[in-house]
Design an enzyme around this catalytic site. Sequence first.
Site, PDB file in Angstrom:
ATOM      1  CG  HIS A 155       7.255  -0.530  -0.059  1.00 32.80           C
ATOM      2  ND1 HIS A 155       8.109   0.294  -0.743  1.00 32.80           N
ATOM      3  CD2 HIS A 155       6.032   0.075  -0.125  1.00 32.80           C
ATOM      4  CE1 HIS A 155       7.452   1.342  -1.205  1.00 32.80           C
ATOM      5  NE2 HIS A 155       6.193   1.246  -0.840  1.00 32.80           N
TER       6      HIS A 155
ATOM      7  CG  ASP B  21       5.674   5.258  -1.784  1.00 35.35           C
ATOM      8  OD1 ASP B  21       5.577   4.185  -1.172  1.00 35.35           O
ATOM      9  OD2 ASP B  21       5.395   5.380  -2.991  1.00 35.35           O
TER      10      ASP B  21
ATOM     11  CD  GLU C 241       4.614  -1.289  -2.919  1.00 34.76           C
ATOM     12  OE1 GLU C 241       3.403  -1.065  -3.102  1.00 34.76           O
ATOM     13  OE2 GLU C 241       5.511  -0.462  -3.266  1.00 34.76           O
ATOM     14  CD  GLU C 242       7.727   2.178  -4.947  1.00 36.72           C
ATOM     15  OE1 GLU C 242       6.909   2.177  -5.889  1.00 36.72           O
ATOM     16  OE2 GLU C 242       7.695   3.013  -4.033  1.00 36.72           O
TER      17      GLU C 242
ATOM     18  CG  ASP D  25       2.672   1.813   0.553  1.00 33.97           C
ATOM     19  OD1 ASP D  25       3.393   2.821   0.566  1.00 33.97           O
ATOM     20  OD2 ASP D  25       2.756   0.920  -0.310  1.00 33.97           O
TER      21      ASP D  25
ATOM     22  CG  HIS E 274       6.169   7.467  -7.104  1.00 32.00           C
ATOM     23  ND1 HIS E 274       6.081   6.442  -8.025  1.00 32.00           N
ATOM     24  CD2 HIS E 274       5.925   6.900  -5.901  1.00 32.00           C
ATOM     25  CE1 HIS E 274       5.774   5.316  -7.408  1.00 32.00           C
ATOM     26  NE2 HIS E 274       5.670   5.570  -6.113  1.00 32.00           N
TER      27      HIS E 274
END
Length: 345
Positions: free
Chosen positions: A67, A184, A218-219, A238, A318
Amino acid sequence: MDMNYIRDIAMQLFLCDSPTGYSKEINLLLLKFLNELGYQAELTNKGNVKLFIEGRSHEKRIATSAHVDTLGLMVRSINGDGTLAITNVGGPSIPTLDGEYCKIVTREGKVFTGTILCNSSSVHVYEDAKNKPRTLDSMFIRIDEKVHSKEDVKILGIEHGDYVCIDPKIVFTEQGFLKSRFIDDKGSVCAILGVLKELKDKSILPTYDTYVYFVNQEEVGHGAAAVDISIDEFVTVDMGCIGKDLAGNEFNVSICAKDSGGPYSYELTSKLISLAKENHIGYVVDIFPFYGSDIGAAWRSGVDCAGALIGPGVHASHGMERTHLDAIENTMKLLFLYLTTKGEA
């Protein structure tokens, strides 16, 4: 694997802002990269970049994805003093945003710089500056413009719903570490592009007809909800999780057996483990406790495929993330073998 290529494209990809839903520029960059490699990709209505490669066999159709969308923020409202209240796009670790530089992008294409701060921003003024909880409600954006009121901000053209892009702060160290926000999943985007380059450089076709997707959204949970219904197998790429009792680290490819949505396909996951083991690829198998991927989105949308998840181990996901080129390379090696090895899952 050409790791110099990975370093080059990583700098361009990470510096191209792409919070969920704001993907036009990075999609154009991806189409450029793919065209330079000799591939003809297309852009879907949903905002995904889609590539089809005819394989040596038409027995089945397989797919891989990563993504391109990242975490971000939006302007929730304009405060009376000319600062901005914010809402999250995806799930950034809010405390790590305190003090970060950002850009505010208006619908007309104007870009303003700013800083994300806590309401108790000065230790010389606020007693709770050091220990006040950093939440969306206690954070604001200080715009780098001479503004003192809501009206001043509106004159600039900033409105509710404008995107806020967070500075990724990408760095490659001499020791091979990649430090940045949004590894990510831009680290995985790099890995797939590296594999596609390897296939072209060696004039190798995938074993089976292959779809490659670079997905947006995607998030927020539905990145791969619109992949082709004819896919038989789907291995998404991922980030791998690191921490607590997990085996993952910043040097190996993680193979996920189960995440928040439940187990991945047993036979396909076992095939990937066997490929890694037999070819002496640095790998771990793990359970990701608070996680979802493109496979879950595809399954929920009704795609009848076997699904598995691999990816480079990423520390502090994150937040201020870090991985190593070894993890990206091991991910590339495993994905390359999956795409070019014949056999049933």
